[in-house]
Design a protein around this motif. Structure first.
Motif, mmCIF file in Angstrom:
data_model
loop_
_atom_site.group_PDB
_atom_site.id
_atom_site.type_symbol
_atom_site.label_atom_id
_atom_site.label_comp_id
_atom_site.label_asym_id
_atom_site.label_seq_id
_atom_site.Cartn_x
_atom_site.Cartn_y
_atom_site.Cartn_z
ATOM 1 N N LEU A 96 -3.961 -9.547 1.765
ATOM 2 C CA LEU A 96 -2.861 -9.478 0.804
ATOM 3 C C LEU A 96 -2.906 -8.178 0.005
ATOM 4 C CD1 LEU A 96 -2.841 -13.158 -0.522
ATOM 5 C CD2 LEU A 96 -1.202 -12.103 1.038
ATOM 6 N N ILE A 99 -1.573 -5.468 2.199
ATOM 7 C CA ILE A 99 -0.113 -5.562 2.326
ATOM 8 C C ILE A 99 0.565 -4.937 1.103
ATOM 9 C CG2 ILE A 99 1.820 -7.200 2.314
ATOM 10 C CD1 ILE A 99 0.083 -9.039 4.068
ATOM 11 N N LEU A 104 4.411 -3.305 1.111
ATOM 12 C CA LEU A 104 5.136 -4.357 1.829
ATOM 13 C C LEU A 104 5.050 -5.706 1.120
ATOM 14 C CD1 LEU A 104 4.122 -3.527 5.526
ATOM 15 C CD2 LEU A 104 6.281 -2.997 4.370
ATOM 16 N N TRP A 105 4.641 -5.696 -0.154
ATOM 17 C CA TRP A 105 4.436 -6.961 -0.851
ATOM 18 C C TRP A 105 5.725 -7.773 -0.941
ATOM 19 C CZ3 TRP A 105 0.445 -9.861 -2.291
ATOM 20 C CH2 TRP A 105 0.674 -10.888 -3.198
ATOM 21 N N ALA A 108 6.806 -9.124 2.371
ATOM 22 C CA ALA A 108 5.892 -10.192 2.795
ATOM 23 C C ALA A 108 6.185 -11.488 2.055
ATOM 24 C CB ALA A 108 4.444 -9.765 2.564
ATOM 25 N N LEU A 253 9.680 -9.020 6.554
ATOM 26 C CA LEU A 253 8.947 -8.209 7.515
ATOM 27 C C LEU A 253 9.627 -8.165 8.879
ATOM 28 C CD1 LEU A 253 5.367 -9.510 6.638
ATOM 29 C CD2 LEU A 253 6.382 -7.339 5.940
ATOM 30 N N ASN A 272 4.223 -3.308 9.486
ATOM 31 C CA ASN A 272 4.852 -4.619 9.327
ATOM 32 C C ASN A 272 4.270 -5.632 10.304
ATOM 33 O OD1 ASN A 272 7.434 -4.598 7.388
ATOM 34 N ND2 ASN A 272 7.221 -2.582 8.318
ATOM 35 N N ALA A 275 1.067 -6.762 8.810
ATOM 36 C CA ALA A 275 1.281 -7.725 7.721
ATOM 37 C C ALA A 275 1.548 -9.117 8.270
ATOM 38 C CB ALA A 275 2.434 -7.249 6.837
#
Length: 303
Positions: A96, A99, A104-105, A108, A253, A272, A275
């Motif tokens: 996490l 990510i 990309l939080w 996600a 994503l 991505n 993730a």
């Protein structure tokens, strides 16, 4: 050209087929009738999908708009309670954090909210269908061919009727994901209940248990490890279908992966994809560990 057909008449060499004009007329008739039916039912369809849209937006807002540290800690608590393993918890924390570190939080969290709702919906729908299949051989004979078709169809095919009926958006994507992810839950619920020891069922009958009491007090508790395997597979299939569902308007994503494929962006696609894999592995390990704990508890309880 007859020699290229091993000397057989042309009638036997060419596959029988309808003429192009006939096929076009059939397609126009079927597509037009289906389109008219969907248009006439659109007010009812919109009314039926409105609660799903609100629920999805609300959960997505919780995941996306809440402070990241709160969501981060909440996810770690859920993973640790399910898996009871510091290795799984620390691995999830690292995934996490990575990510979020690559930016990309938010995407996600959108994907996680979609997978959460799709998994819960698939379990709520699939569990009673699996119970019905387990309690009736006739129901199983009807349900199994449907599941065979559902698991054989390519994932892209699910999008065609969903888009035609519901249009483009998050709810149609959610419906496609639920349909795709539901068969494992149904099959493993059916299998788990049918594998319950017959002697235990006979003992419950001897104590005068009703069918409902046997189901909730004996069959479902003893089949929990198998049911958790079904939940695990449902989560995995939901995550895999989210990428395909991005073609009909599902964000997160999956949309980024689709953009990376269309534009040949290697780095964007890799990040991505990483993730998605990280989320999938974390929930897979936690749900598997939870299933093993349930199995050990069941074995000790039976002894």
């Amino acid at each position: 050209m007859a020699s290229s057909c091993w000397g057989l008449p042309s009638l036997l060499c060419e596959a029988p087929a309808l003429s192009g004009q006939t096929l076009r007329a059939m397609r126009r008739t079927i597509d037009g009738g289906f389109r008219d039916m969907v248009r006439s039912m659109s007010p009812y369809i919109d009314a039926a999908t409105a609660p799903l849209q609100r629920f999805l937006n609300a959960l997505e807002g919780v995941f996306v708009d809440s402070p990241w540290i709160v969501v981060f800690l909440l996810l770690l608590i859920v993973i640790h309670v399910a898996g009871r393993s510091w290795k799984i918890t620390l691995g999830t924390a690292f995934a996490l954090f990575a990510i979020g570190w690559v930016g990309l939080w938010q995407d996600a969290m959108v994907t996680l909210s979609m997978v959460t709702i799709c998994t819960l919906t698939a379990v709520v729908i699939g569990l009673p269908i699996g119970i019905a299949a387990a309690r009736s051989d006739r129901a199983q004979q009807i349900i199994n061919p449907v599941l065979d078709v559902m698991q054989t169809l390519p994932s892209f095919v699910y999008l065609i009727p969903v888009v035609v009926i519901f249009g483009i958006g998050k709810v149609p994507g959610m419906i496609a994901v639920v349909i795709y992810a539901m068969p494992p839950m149904i099959r493993l619920t059916n299998l788990g209940i049918r594998l319950v020891d017959k002697e235990v069922i006979e003992a419950a009958d001897a104590f005068g248990s009703s069918e409902r009491q046997k189901l909730w007090g004996v069959q479902l508790p003893l089949s929990l490890p198998t049911l958790m395997t079904g939940v695990n597979q449902t989560i995995m299939m939901s995550l895999s279908m989210v990428v395909v569902a991005s073609m009909v308007g599902v964000g997160g994503l999956g949309r980024n992966v689709l953009q990376a494929i269309n534009n040949q962006f290697f780095t964007l696609g890799f990040l991505n994809g990483f993730a998605l894999v990280a989320i999938a592995i974390s929930f897979d390990r936690a749900s598997q560990a939870f299933g093993k704990r349930l199995q050990r508890y069941t074995e000790v309880h039976n002894d």
